[in-house]
Design a protein around this motif. Structure first.
Motif, PDB file in Angstrom:
ATOM      1  N   THR A   1      -7.362  -0.365  11.004  1.00  0.00           N
ATOM      2  CA  THR A   1      -8.140  -1.059   9.967  1.00  0.00           C
ATOM      3  C   THR A   1      -9.591  -1.314  10.371  1.00  0.00           C
ATOM      4  OG1 THR A   1      -7.365  -3.201  10.783  1.00  0.00           O
ATOM      5  CG2 THR A   1      -6.096  -2.178   9.012  1.00  0.00           C
TER       6      THR A   1
ATOM      7  N   ARG B   1      -4.666  -6.424   8.590  1.00  0.00           N
ATOM      8  CA  ARG B   1      -4.742  -6.254   7.130  1.00  0.00           C
ATOM      9  C   ARG B   1      -5.998  -5.466   6.785  1.00  0.00           C
ATOM     10  NH1 ARG B   1      -7.190  -8.825   2.779  1.00  0.00           N
ATOM     11  NH2 ARG B   1      -8.225 -10.274   4.205  1.00  0.00           N
ATOM     12  N   TRP B   2      -5.846  -4.459   5.944  1.00  0.00           N
ATOM     13  CA  TRP B   2      -7.000  -3.681   5.506  1.00  0.00           C
ATOM     14  C   TRP B   2      -7.509  -4.199   4.178  1.00  0.00           C
ATOM     15  CZ3 TRP B   2      -8.313  -0.671   1.280  1.00  0.00           C
ATOM     16  CH2 TRP B   2      -9.467   0.136   1.431  1.00  0.00           C
TER      17      TRP B   2
ATOM     18  N   ASP C   1       3.110   5.417   8.979  1.00  0.00           N
ATOM     19  CA  ASP C   1       3.472   4.672   7.772  1.00  0.00           C
ATOM     20  C   ASP C   1       3.317   3.167   8.016  1.00  0.00           C
ATOM     21  OD1 ASP C   1       4.436   4.021   5.266  1.00  0.00           O
ATOM     22  OD2 ASP C   1       6.552   4.278   5.818  1.00  0.00           O
TER      23      ASP C   1
ATOM     24  N   GLN D   1       2.261   0.853   6.229  1.00  0.00           N
ATOM     25  CA  GLN D   1       2.566  -0.001   5.078  1.00  0.00           C
ATOM     26  C   GLN D   1       4.035  -0.422   5.039  1.00  0.00           C
ATOM     27  OE1 GLN D   1       0.817   2.833   4.986  1.00  0.00           O
ATOM     28  NE2 GLN D   1      -1.063   2.550   3.790  1.00  0.00           N
ATOM     29  N   ARG D   2       4.897   0.210   5.807  1.00  0.00           N
ATOM     30  CA  ARG D   2       6.318  -0.148   5.818  1.00  0.00           C
ATOM     31  C   ARG D   2       6.558  -1.471   6.536  1.00  0.00           C
ATOM     32  NH1 ARG D   2       9.817  -0.007   9.907  1.00  0.00           N
ATOM     33  NH2 ARG D   2      11.599   0.682   8.646  1.00  0.00           N
TER      34      ARG D   2
ATOM     35  N   GLU E   1      -4.791   1.693   2.128  1.00  0.00           N
ATOM     36  CA  GLU E   1      -4.473   0.642   1.153  1.00  0.00           C
ATOM     37  C   GLU E   1      -3.061   0.111   1.386  1.00  0.00           C
ATOM     38  OE1 GLU E   1      -5.448   3.676   0.397  1.00  0.00           O
ATOM     39  OE2 GLU E   1      -7.416   3.493  -0.578  1.00  0.00           O
ATOM     40  N   GLY E   2      -2.936  -1.202   1.365  1.00  0.00           N
ATOM     41  CA  GLY E   2      -1.625  -1.818   1.490  1.00  0.00           C
ATOM     42  C   GLY E   2      -1.204  -2.176   2.897  1.00  0.00           C
ATOM     43  N   ILE E   3      -2.032  -1.867   3.903  1.00  0.00           N
ATOM     44  CA  ILE E   3      -1.693  -2.283   5.269  1.00  0.00           C
ATOM     45  C   ILE E   3      -1.849  -3.793   5.374  1.00  0.00           C
ATOM     46  CG2 ILE E   3      -2.320  -2.154   7.711  1.00  0.00           C
ATOM     47  CD1 ILE E   3      -3.320   0.663   7.254  1.00  0.00           C
ATOM     48  N   ASP E   4      -0.777  -4.475   5.641  1.00  0.00           N
ATOM     49  CA  ASP E   4      -0.787  -5.935   5.757  1.00  0.00           C
ATOM     50  C   ASP E   4       0.447  -6.342   6.574  1.00  0.00           C
ATOM     51  OD1 ASP E   4      -1.026  -8.651   5.572  1.00  0.00           O
ATOM     52  OD2 ASP E   4      -0.904  -8.755   3.386  1.00  0.00           O
TER      53      ASP E   4
ATOM     54  N   ASP F   1       6.068  -5.424   7.731  1.00  0.00           N
ATOM     55  CA  ASP F   1       5.678  -6.765   7.292  1.00  0.00           C
ATOM     56  C   ASP F   1       5.482  -7.641   8.531  1.00  0.00           C
ATOM     57  OD1 ASP F   1       5.216  -9.106   5.864  1.00  0.00           O
ATOM     58  OD2 ASP F   1       7.328  -9.448   5.448  1.00  0.00           O
TER      59      ASP F   1
END
Length: 362
Positions: free
Chosen positions: A266, A101-102, A241, A243-244, A114-117, A246
């Motif tokens: 991250t 997670r970033w 990508d 962020q795609r 942003e949004g990497i999780d 989960d």
């Protein structure tokens, strides 16, 4: 995970070796300063000499693990290998969760992190990690033939083989773990998606079985989106990508490799946490190694171990404390003044731990 109240649970702490041990012991000071209601017991001597002079797990170490609810473990380069093998195969901790997670201030090489999780769920007991290897000549009596070259091992010349073992039972249970994790993450605002990946186009019997089991489990979770990627395409998409993703479900070897790649997005392995879960036991360790090159310098990044400890706190039903710890780590990076050299700072391991504790107590 069992639901319990705030009882005083015993936690085994095995510091490991080199710089990893420095991180664990500094993080232990943070844990002891918090009102966790946990009893932390350090076990440093884990090895004994067994039959034939071979190292084995010391009886006191086995008792320390068996009498605890979970273990906080430092990395090992060999001396604590027996303890690690017991925590893994002895306790059947089949699911290795490695979150990435970033948050603001983490030194990502990406222009837009942003949004990497995401969370990689890696099967933890099978695949190439069964460690069955030998000389190619040993395979000759089996009359095996390559599906590509059309020849058997006896015609390949001098060389070696390694067994890749994927079982239906092991694949089903880790797939179910991944989908249940995706449900938990969705309830907390996550995407609610599982992506399974393997080299099933080239290895249909082993990797194909893994994907088949993932598809079977997916049918029991209609509220979770599910897709499948060939592992080389998956590696490409993690970089292009991230962020795609989960929850990413992988066999053992691919999970080990791709989780390190994801950590690089991250800020590196100094920020990479890990938890290994079984049916009734779990242990937690940073994803990095022992880092002997910086041992004794007091500069190993403790954040990976702190985040692993946060996973342990969640496992032991201390979610509010775990959340506060993660928030403090986010503030540490956003502030940017107290960071270890691997992420661009000049602080020591102890100073980072003190800063995190200060953010929690502010």
């Amino acid at each position: 995970m069992m639901a319990r109240g705030m009882t005083r649970d015993r936690i085994c702490v095995i510091p490991g070796e080199d710089a990893a041990a420095e991180a664990v012991l500094n993080v232990l000071d943070v844990m002891k300063a918090l009102d966790t209601g946990l009893d932390w017991h350090v076990c440093e001597n884990t090895s004994a000499i067994g039959e034939g002079g071979r190292p084995q797990l010391a009886a006191e170490a086995k008792e320390a693990i068996d009498s605890s609810r979970a273990t906080l473990f430092g990395a090992t380069g060999g001396p604590n290998a027996a303890a690690l093998f017991y925590l893994r195969w002895g306790k059947q901790t089949f699911a290795n969760v490695r979150p990435t997670r970033w948050s603001a201030g983490m030194p990502s090489p990406l222009a837009r992190p942003e949004g990497i999780d995401l969370a990689i769920v890696r099967e933890n007991l099978e695949d190439a990690y069964v460690l069955i290897e030998g000389d190619l000549a040993q395979l000759a009596p089996l009359k095996l033939r390559s599906r590509t070259a059309g020849i058997g091992p006896e015609a390949m010349g001098e060389g070696a083989f390694s067994v890749k073992a994927i079982t239906r039972e092991g694949s089903l249970r880790v797939a179910r773990f991944a989908f249940e994790l995706a449900l938990q993450r969705k309830a907390a605002g996550g995407a609610g998606r599982v992506t399974a990946s393997a080299k099933y186009n080239m290895q249909p019997r082993t990797d194909g079985l893994f994907i088949e089991c993932a598809r079977e489990v997916a049918s029991d979770f209609p509220d979770i989106d599910f897709d499948v990627l060939i592992v080389d395409d998956c590696a490409h998409r993690i970089v292009r990508d991230p962020q795609r993703f989960d929850v990413l479900l992988l066999p053992n070897l691919y999970g080990d490799i791709l989780s390190d790649a994801a950590a690089g997005l991250t800020g590196g392995l100094g920020l990479a946490a890990s938890g290994c879960y079984g049916a009734d036991y779990a242990y937690f360790e940073s994803a990095h190694g022992t880092a002997p090159d910086i041992a004794g310098k007091g500069i190993v990044n403790p954040v990976a171990t702190l985040l692993s400890a946060a996973m342990l706190l969640d496992y032991c039903d201390r979610a509010p404390i775990a959340s506060a710890l993660r928030d403090a780590i986010d503030r540490l990076h956003e502030d940017g003044r107290v960071l270890t050299p691997d992420v661009g700072g000049t602080a020591s391991t102890a100073q980072v731990c003190e800063a995190v504790l200060g953010h929690m107590q502010a």
